[in-house]
Design a protein around this motif. Structure first.
Motif, short mmCIF file in Angstrom:
data_model
loop_
_atom_site.label_atom_id
_atom_site.label_comp_id
_atom_site.label_asym_id
_atom_site.label_seq_id
_atom_site.Cartn_x
_atom_site.Cartn_y
_atom_site.Cartn_z
N THR A 224 0.82 -1.23 0.00
CA THR A 224 0.00 0.00 0.00
C THR A 224 0.84 1.27 0.00
OG1 THR A 224 -0.13 -0.05 2.44
CG2 THR A 224 -1.91 -1.14 1.19
N GLU A 226 3.94 3.99 -1.10
CA GLU A 226 4.30 4.62 -2.37
C GLU A 226 5.44 3.84 -3.04
OE1 GLU A 226 5.06 9.15 -4.09
OE2 GLU A 226 5.33 8.72 -1.95
N LYS A 302 3.42 8.35 -17.40
CA LYS A 302 1.99 8.02 -17.33
C LYS A 302 1.29 8.37 -18.64
CE LYS A 302 -2.26 9.21 -14.83
NZ LYS A 302 -2.92 9.97 -15.92
N LYS A 367 -2.54 -2.57 -15.00
CA LYS A 367 -2.32 -2.51 -13.55
C LYS A 367 -1.41 -1.33 -13.20
CE LYS A 367 -1.94 -6.23 -11.05
NZ LYS A 367 -1.56 -7.55 -10.51
N SER A 370 -3.40 1.96 -13.28
CA SER A 370 -4.24 2.17 -12.10
C SER A 370 -3.40 2.65 -10.91
CB SER A 370 -4.99 0.89 -11.74
OG SER A 370 -4.10 -0.12 -11.28
N LEU A 371 -2.16 2.20 -10.82
CA LEU A 371 -1.26 2.66 -9.75
C LEU A 371 -0.86 4.12 -9.96
CD1 LEU A 371 1.07 -0.48 -9.49
CD2 LEU A 371 -0.74 0.19 -7.89
N GLU A 373 -2.75 6.33 -11.50
CA GLU A 373 -3.96 7.13 -11.27
C GLU A 373 -4.27 7.28 -9.79
OE1 GLU A 373 -6.31 6.13 -15.47
OE2 GLU A 373 -6.69 4.90 -13.68
N SER A 374 -3.93 6.28 -9.00
CA SER A 374 -4.17 6.37 -7.55
C SER A 374 -3.09 7.18 -6.84
CB SER A 374 -4.24 4.97 -6.94
OG SER A 374 -2.96 4.35 -6.95
N GLY A 375 -2.01 7.49 -7.54
CA GLY A 375 -0.91 8.22 -6.94
C GLY A 375 0.10 7.34 -6.23
N GLN A 376 -0.08 6.03 -6.28
CA GLN A 376 0.83 5.13 -5.57
C GLN A 376 2.15 4.95 -6.31
OE1 GLN A 376 -0.82 1.24 -4.75
NE2 GLN A 376 0.94 0.59 -3.53
#
Length: 505
Positions: A224, A226, A302, A367, A370-371, A373-376
């Motif tokens: 979870t 960064e 990105k 995948k 999506s990481l 976009e979530s900022g992770q």
């Protein structure tokens, strides 16, 4: 009777063993040649690359090219159809032939084929020996005899040696290995799972396929925190379609390159090759392109990833497909280039060639997005300095473009070194010191690219090498289908030598 010893029982070593058994049996050479296979891991046929059990560690090549037999590239795809019950190991949006499978599924395939031919060898009275140990040194007894020293201190005598050590990890950042927070290689993945807390900020050195697999290891196991990928250029691999749109090259062809060579009386130059490549892509586009805007080091990773996913869903863009269409010709073109031009190619185009030629599966690309976009996840280019601060128990990473970053754990996923000295392998270093291997300035060892024979001052004429050891002379050594072809050539060479003692009937 002669003996051939294969050092390395991963996919390349397994392919060589299988091809040798086929040739020995087909030519009735059971009394002339025996085979020894050495693998330091418990299970033969997997190696590091195809032994990982992470569910998102997928092959980067479609099944139809991955057959373990040189002249049957579709054999793996046929095998998948037989094993179709295990669909969770296969990602196929179209036919199974264009599927991407998990690495462990491919490892299971190679191991099964190897076991089949171990059994066939015994049935046909081929003398074989399988050894679970690590070769750490080789001595040359006389003109054609070698003594292989194992980690257990046992020794083996061989007449021919095939070096198939897989892809050794790099010596880069070796000074950080004493730091418990540093992981010097992402394989096997348990090293990451056991040493990284799920909420920690993690740095990954590199942004190529190994780095993508490292991200997959983290997120598959519920990470979870960064994730920051640091690399010189910040370029992610492009995204491989399930099936590439057909691209027919009219300009960058073997015929045109040869014509250019005989007309100008010099071997192909990087600028000339790139001009032909541009002509092919622009002809397909129907217009001129702004090539500066295609420089992936100049923009956010990105944004390029979003574009690449869309392009892959449509069968790939012309830039990707032009590169993909070169897969069967690239090594020949590379072989025609001078050492100086090879160095220029790596300097000018290496990172972009690698990104287009060795693309990631669409499943993993989505995948990653999506990481983002979530900022992770972040990709950060131009890292210039790395330090570990003992008091804070964190790494400080300086970059020329995005300032200073701090991470609790750091994973080296830069891939292996192209140079022999940069490879972290005791046997390779021992052979270098004895002049049994010579470094090639463009990478890897000096070999005969036709026979895969090692060319050195003291190894004699019966040592051979495949896979990453040949990376300077052969461009596509990261592709298993290509390695299988080179293995077929070297087996033919060895069998020819063995038959010299007979009547060739």
């Amino acid at each position: 009777m002669k003996n051939l010893t294969i050092i390395g029982g991963g996919a390349c070593g397994a392919a060589a063993f299988i091809e040798l058994v086929i040739e020995i049996c087909s030519l009735d050479l059971q009394e002339k040649l025996s085979i020894t296979l050495i693998e330091r891991r418990k299970h033969f046929g997997y190696g590091l690359a195809f032994g990982t059990r992470q569910k998102s560690h997928f092959l980067n090549t479609q099944a139809e090219l991955m057959g373990i037999y040189a002249n049957e590239p579709g054999h793996f795809a046929e095998w998948i159809k037989i094993k179709d019950g295990n669909r969770n190991e296969v990602k196929a949006e179209g036919s199974l032939s264009s599927a991407y499978t998990s690495r462990i599924f491919y490892g299971n395939y190679v191991s099964e084929q190897l076991e089949n031919y171990i059994q066939k060898a015994r049935e046909h009275n081929v003398k074989i020996k399988l050894i679970n140990d690590e070769a750490v040194d080789i001595d040359r007894e006389n003109e054609n005899k070698f003594t292989i020293i194992l980690k257990s201190s046992e020794t083996i005598t061989a007449d021919y040696i095939l070096l198939a050590p897989g892809t050794p990890k790099t010596n880069k950042f070796k000074e950080l290995r004493s730091t418990k927070s540093y992981i010097d290689f992402p394989w096997p993945s348990n090293r990451i799972k056991n040493r990284v807390n799920k909420d920690e900020t993690v740095g990954i050195l590199g942004s190529s396929l190994s780095a993508v697999d490292t991200v997959m290891t983290l997120v598959d196991n519920g990470h979870t925190g960064e994730i920051k990928m640091f690399s010189p250029f910040g370029i992610l691999p492009r995204v491989q379609p399930s099936e590439n749109n057909t691209f027919t090259r009219k300009y960058l062809t073997l015929g045109n390159i040869h014509k250019m060579t005989r007309t100008k009386m010099h071997h192909p130059r990087v600028k000339d090759l790139f001009r032909l490549y541009i002509k092919d892509v622009e002809a397909a586009e129907g217009k001129e392109l702004d090539w500066k805007k295609l420089d992936r080091s100049a923009g956010p990773a990105k944004d390029f990833l979003e574009y690449d996913i869309t392009a892959a869903e449509g069968g790939g863009d012309h830039l990707l497909n032009a590169t993909y269409s070169l897969r069967y010709d690239a090594s020949d073109i590379w072989g025609w280039m001078s050492l100086h031009q090879k160095k220029l190619f790596k300097k000018w185009l290496g990172s972009h060639w690698s990104a287009n030629r060795h693309a990631m599966p669409l499943h993993n690309a989505k995948k990653l997005l999506s990481l983002f976009e979530s900022g992770q996840l972040k990709v950060i280019p131009k890292n210039t300095n790395i330090e570990f601060h003992q008091e804070e128990q964190e790494f400080k990473i300086e970059t020329a473009k995005n300032g200073v970053h701090y991470v609790k754990k750091l994973i080296n996923a830069t891939g292996t070194s192209s140079s022999l000295k940069g490879m972290d392998n005791d046997l390779i270093h021992a052979l270098l010191e004895k002049d049994y291997l010579r470094s090639y300035p463009a990478g890897g060892a000096v070999i005969n690219p036709r026979s895969m024979q090692v060319i050195s001052g003291k190894a004699g004429g019966n040592m051979y090498a495949v896979g990453h050891l040949a990376n300077g002379f052969l461009l596509d050594v990261d592709a298993m289908w290509f390695n299988v072809r080179t293995i077929s050539r070297l087996v033919s060479e060895i069998i020819f030598k063995v038959k010299q003692d007979g009547d060739f009937s």
